[in-house]
Motif scaffolding. Sequence first.
Motif, PDB file in Angstrom:
ATOM      1  N   ALA A 169       0.833  -1.064   0.079  1.00 29.61           N
ATOM      2  CA  ALA A 169       0.043  -0.052   0.079  1.00 29.61           C
ATOM      3  C   ALA A 169       0.797   1.243   0.012  1.00 29.61           C
ATOM      4  O   ALA A 169       0.258   2.474  -0.074  1.00 29.61           O
ATOM      5  CB  ALA A 169      -1.064  -0.195   1.245  1.00 29.61           C
ATOM      6  N   ASN A 190     -11.893  10.385  -9.896  1.00 32.28           N
ATOM      7  CA  ASN A 190     -12.946   9.366  -9.264  1.00 32.28           C
ATOM      8  C   ASN A 190     -14.156  10.420  -8.799  1.00 32.28           C
ATOM      9  O   ASN A 190     -15.097   9.801  -8.056  1.00 32.28           O
ATOM     10  CB  ASN A 190     -12.540   8.507  -8.152  1.00 32.28           C
ATOM     11  CG  ASN A 190     -11.804   7.254  -8.737  1.00 32.28           C
ATOM     12  OD1 ASN A 190     -11.962   6.199  -8.854  1.00 32.28           O
ATOM     13  ND2 ASN A 190     -10.080   7.731  -8.529  1.00 32.28           N
ATOM     14  N   ASP A 268     -18.623   8.183   3.381  1.00 31.20           N
ATOM     15  CA  ASP A 268     -17.827   7.086   2.311  1.00 31.20           C
ATOM     16  C   ASP A 268     -16.692   7.881   1.774  1.00 31.20           C
ATOM     17  O   ASP A 268     -16.472   8.262   0.653  1.00 31.20           O
ATOM     18  CB  ASP A 268     -18.855   6.629   1.024  1.00 31.20           C
ATOM     19  CG  ASP A 268     -17.963   5.762   0.432  1.00 31.20           C
ATOM     20  OD1 ASP A 268     -17.073   4.909   0.980  1.00 31.20           O
ATOM     21  OD2 ASP A 268     -18.448   5.449  -0.967  1.00 31.20           O
ATOM     22  N   ASP A 296      -8.882   1.823   6.180  1.00 32.00           N
ATOM     23  CA  ASP A 296      -9.440   1.711   4.931  1.00 32.00           C
ATOM     24  C   ASP A 296     -10.133   3.253   4.765  1.00 32.00           C
ATOM     25  O   ASP A 296     -10.772   3.546   3.669  1.00 32.00           O
ATOM     26  CB  ASP A 296     -10.769   0.987   5.430  1.00 32.00           C
ATOM     27  CG  ASP A 296     -11.589   1.415   6.558  1.00 32.00           C
ATOM     28  OD1 ASP A 296     -11.252   1.821   7.334  1.00 32.00           O
ATOM     29  OD2 ASP A 296     -12.843   1.257   6.454  1.00 32.00           O
ATOM     30  N   ARG A 297      -9.799   4.150   5.811  1.00 28.19           N
ATOM     31  CA  ARG A 297     -10.538   5.431   5.485  1.00 28.19           C
ATOM     32  C   ARG A 297      -9.494   6.691   5.364  1.00 28.19           C
ATOM     33  O   ARG A 297      -9.836   7.775   4.995  1.00 28.19           O
ATOM     34  CB  ARG A 297     -11.701   6.039   6.207  1.00 28.19           C
ATOM     35  CG  ARG A 297     -12.723   5.257   6.288  1.00 28.19           C
ATOM     36  CD  ARG A 297     -13.388   5.269   5.247  1.00 28.19           C
ATOM     37  NE  ARG A 297     -14.610   4.538   5.024  1.00 28.19           N
ATOM     38  CZ  ARG A 297     -15.374   4.382   3.804  1.00 28.19           C
ATOM     39  NH1 ARG A 297     -14.963   5.248   2.890  1.00 28.19           N
ATOM     40  NH2 ARG A 297     -16.381   3.557   3.619  1.00 28.19           N
ATOM     41  N   PRO A 320      -5.166   3.600   1.590  1.00 27.86           N
ATOM     42  CA  PRO A 320      -6.150   2.398   1.744  1.00 27.86           C
ATOM     43  C   PRO A 320      -6.083   1.454   0.605  1.00 27.86           C
ATOM     44  O   PRO A 320      -6.000   2.076  -0.725  1.00 27.86           O
ATOM     45  CB  PRO A 320      -7.606   3.300   1.842  1.00 27.86           C
ATOM     46  CG  PRO A 320      -7.266   4.490   2.231  1.00 27.86           C
ATOM     47  CD  PRO A 320      -6.039   5.013   1.680  1.00 27.86           C
ATOM     48  N   GLN A 321      -6.355   0.383   0.778  1.00 26.08           N
ATOM     49  CA  GLN A 321      -6.179  -0.574  -0.481  1.00 26.08           C
ATOM     50  C   GLN A 321      -7.090  -0.292  -1.519  1.00 26.08           C
ATOM     51  O   GLN A 321      -6.668  -0.283  -2.626  1.00 26.08           O
ATOM     52  CB  GLN A 321      -6.766  -2.025   0.208  1.00 26.08           C
ATOM     53  CG  GLN A 321      -6.646  -3.250  -0.979  1.00 26.08           C
ATOM     54  CD  GLN A 321      -6.862  -4.527  -0.327  1.00 26.08           C
ATOM     55  OE1 GLN A 321      -7.511  -4.472   0.774  1.00 26.08           O
ATOM     56  NE2 GLN A 321      -6.808  -5.512  -1.274  1.00 26.08           N
ATOM     57  N   ARG A 322      -8.326   0.140  -1.376  1.00 23.13           N
ATOM     58  CA  ARG A 322      -9.149   0.432  -2.733  1.00 23.13           C
ATOM     59  C   ARG A 322      -8.712   1.491  -3.378  1.00 23.13           C
ATOM     60  O   ARG A 322      -9.026   1.971  -4.624  1.00 23.13           O
ATOM     61  CB  ARG A 322     -10.498   0.782  -2.138  1.00 23.13           C
ATOM     62  CG  ARG A 322     -10.901   1.654  -1.353  1.00 23.13           C
ATOM     63  CD  ARG A 322     -12.293   1.898  -0.934  1.00 23.13           C
ATOM     64  NE  ARG A 322     -12.632   2.941  -0.089  1.00 23.13           N
ATOM     65  CZ  ARG A 322     -13.921   3.561  -0.389  1.00 23.13           C
ATOM     66  NH1 ARG A 322     -14.654   3.333  -1.068  1.00 23.13           N
ATOM     67  NH2 ARG A 322     -13.929   4.694   0.782  1.00 23.13           N
ATOM     68  N   TRP A 323      -7.619   2.487  -2.741  1.00 16.83           N
ATOM     69  CA  TRP A 323      -7.262   3.612  -3.565  1.00 16.83           C
ATOM     70  C   TRP A 323      -5.699   3.559  -3.928  1.00 16.83           C
ATOM     71  O   TRP A 323      -5.508   4.401  -4.629  1.00 16.83           O
ATOM     72  CB  TRP A 323      -7.318   4.951  -2.247  1.00 16.83           C
ATOM     73  CG  TRP A 323      -8.652   5.423  -1.981  1.00 16.83           C
ATOM     74  CD1 TRP A 323      -9.509   5.080  -1.180  1.00 16.83           C
ATOM     75  CD2 TRP A 323      -9.143   6.387  -2.878  1.00 16.83           C
ATOM     76  NE1 TRP A 323     -10.673   6.042  -1.421  1.00 16.83           N
ATOM     77  CE2 TRP A 323     -10.387   6.692  -2.460  1.00 16.83           C
ATOM     78  CE3 TRP A 323      -8.821   7.256  -4.014  1.00 16.83           C
ATOM     79  CZ2 TRP A 323     -11.191   7.705  -2.984  1.00 16.83           C
ATOM     80  CZ3 TRP A 323      -9.732   8.091  -4.722  1.00 16.83           C
ATOM     81  CH2 TRP A 323     -10.927   8.210  -4.069  1.00 16.83           C
ATOM     82  N   THR A 324      -5.277   2.490  -3.638  1.00 15.90           N
ATOM     83  CA  THR A 324      -3.629   2.250  -3.927  1.00 15.90           C
ATOM     84  C   THR A 324      -3.553   2.403  -5.547  1.00 15.90           C
ATOM     85  O   THR A 324      -2.738   3.119  -5.982  1.00 15.90           O
ATOM     86  CB  THR A 324      -3.036   0.885  -3.279  1.00 15.90           C
ATOM     87  OG1 THR A 324      -3.367   0.834  -2.010  1.00 15.90           O
ATOM     88  CG2 THR A 324      -1.744   0.799  -3.758  1.00 15.90           C
ATOM     89  N   ASP A 325      -4.373   1.560  -6.402  1.00 18.31           N
ATOM     90  CA  ASP A 325      -4.253   1.455  -7.549  1.00 18.31           C
ATOM     91  C   ASP A 325      -4.833   2.803  -8.337  1.00 18.31           C
ATOM     92  O   ASP A 325      -4.154   3.241  -9.224  1.00 18.31           O
ATOM     93  CB  ASP A 325      -4.928   0.339  -8.344  1.00 18.31           C
ATOM     94  CG  ASP A 325      -4.422  -1.031  -7.939  1.00 18.31           C
ATOM     95  OD1 ASP A 325      -3.067  -1.055  -7.699  1.00 18.31           O
ATOM     96  OD2 ASP A 325      -5.162  -2.142  -7.998  1.00 18.31           O
ATOM     97  N   ARG A 326      -5.734   3.357  -7.728  1.00  9.77           N
ATOM     98  CA  ARG A 326      -6.032   4.759  -8.295  1.00  9.77           C
ATOM     99  C   ARG A 326      -4.947   5.817  -8.077  1.00  9.77           C
ATOM    100  O   ARG A 326      -5.003   6.840  -8.821  1.00  9.77           O
ATOM    101  CB  ARG A 326      -7.362   5.210  -7.351  1.00  9.77           C
ATOM    102  CG  ARG A 326      -8.467   4.093  -7.361  1.00  9.77           C
ATOM    103  CD  ARG A 326      -9.708   4.481  -6.607  1.00  9.77           C
ATOM    104  NE  ARG A 326     -10.833   3.588  -6.569  1.00  9.77           N
ATOM    105  CZ  ARG A 326     -11.797   3.874  -5.977  1.00  9.77           C
ATOM    106  NH1 ARG A 326     -12.257   5.015  -5.473  1.00  9.77           N
ATOM    107  NH2 ARG A 326     -12.806   3.099  -5.946  1.00  9.77           N
TER     108      ARG A 326
END
Length: 472
Positions: A169, A190, A268, A296-297, A320-326
């Motif tokens: 991360a 996004n 969110d 996560d936030r 956060p994991q869901r933002w790493t690639d972004r």
Amino acid sequence: MGVDLAWETMLDLSATPPGPLHLRLAAALRTAIKIGRIPYGAAVPPSRTLADDLRVSRWTVTRAYGQLITEGYLSGRTGSATRVSWTAPAVPEAPAPASPAPARYDLSLGQPDLRAFPRRLWVNAMRAAAETTPFDQLNHSGSGGHPRLRAVIAEHLNRSRGGVVHPGAVGIYAGAGQSLLQVCRALRANGHTAIGVEDPGSERHWQAARAAGLDLVPVPVDQDGLVVAALPAGLRAVCVSPAHHPATGVVLASSRRDELIEWARAVDGLIAEDDYDAEFSYGRTVPAALQGRAPDRVALLGSMSRSLGPAVGIGWLAAPQRWTDRVRAAQEIELHPPALNQLALAQLMESGDYDRHLRAARRRFRARRAALLAALGRALPGLPVSGAEAGLHLLLDLPPGTDAAAVTAEVRRRDLQLCYLDDMRLTPGPPRPALLLCYANLKDSLIDEAVDVLAATIHATRPVTAGRRTRG
């Protein structure tokens, strides 16, 4: 001296005034010599060669050369090349602008202790990295930075800041400002159009957000830090400095930390946590990073600019994991520091030298802070000081009605550099006459002198009518 020139391009005869061809060629050569395109001493081509290049007769070239020899632009001898003999009249050269000398009393915000850069340790780490790194790793470090440094940074954040960080991360960038820019670019890509920022706060935060195309939403700061209740409806991203506010020096209160995390989950949203000055604490332990409580936030970012210095040019981001690639997809060009610099920092941290350097820096800053507080107590008794429990600067409140901008401008004329609180506001508000004193790069031997200069200026500055505000 020969000059390899595209003569047919440089001597564009179609651009010369009408007239005989040899005069037009002489005019084109004369212009090229006078503007320095054909320098002094350069050989012009033999007449046959230039005639072939320009598709003119040899007679045209020899007549042009003869004209310029007569005028003193060329000189020629039998058996030798024809050369440029004209030089421009000497013009007094304007002196190059001198770099401004460093202020004698440096209390400017954001400066690290430049004199304490660990030169020997850094050279040793760089040498070890260069000597031991496999050749195939001396390439571009790839997306996210070099895996070795990412693992070292993750371990460091988990151990020293209470983080919950996985090496995958972590992204390595050229400073905390670049890390925040990547977060803001990812937000913009996004669907986010705005980000909340502390007011007063850091201009570096504002620049990163604006560069990414986000609107700035100012959020007030009080004695407990960011006022979470002031975050407006519809906003889903905010940048905050919980460890030590870059203007007021306050540490985000525990209750506000709870509120901020609850807010992010409810909307969110994403919190960009700048771990500014978290390495330095004196009166109390700096609370653990928000990231450890809500990985996560929270996107946790920081750099080595304060602990080592900006010359190292390395910052990091734990997303956060869901933002790493972004975040990594938001890269437009190569943004990572050179691989060898990353490996040198990894070596410095793995060897324990970084921790030893940091402990020595804390002792030095603790003593310097104490000396500065003592000097302020002697020279300016009664003026409130805040934000000194952590970080590398403190906030000095001035008497009501004092023009802080005028004080700042006057001490600059006396070779003392600092800034004032109202200059760090994003939006106008009730003026608070207060000065920010960053002691990181102030020589210990000059502390008393610096405070005397400051005190004399404050005493000499006449108060202005309440509500009036000037900028220096």
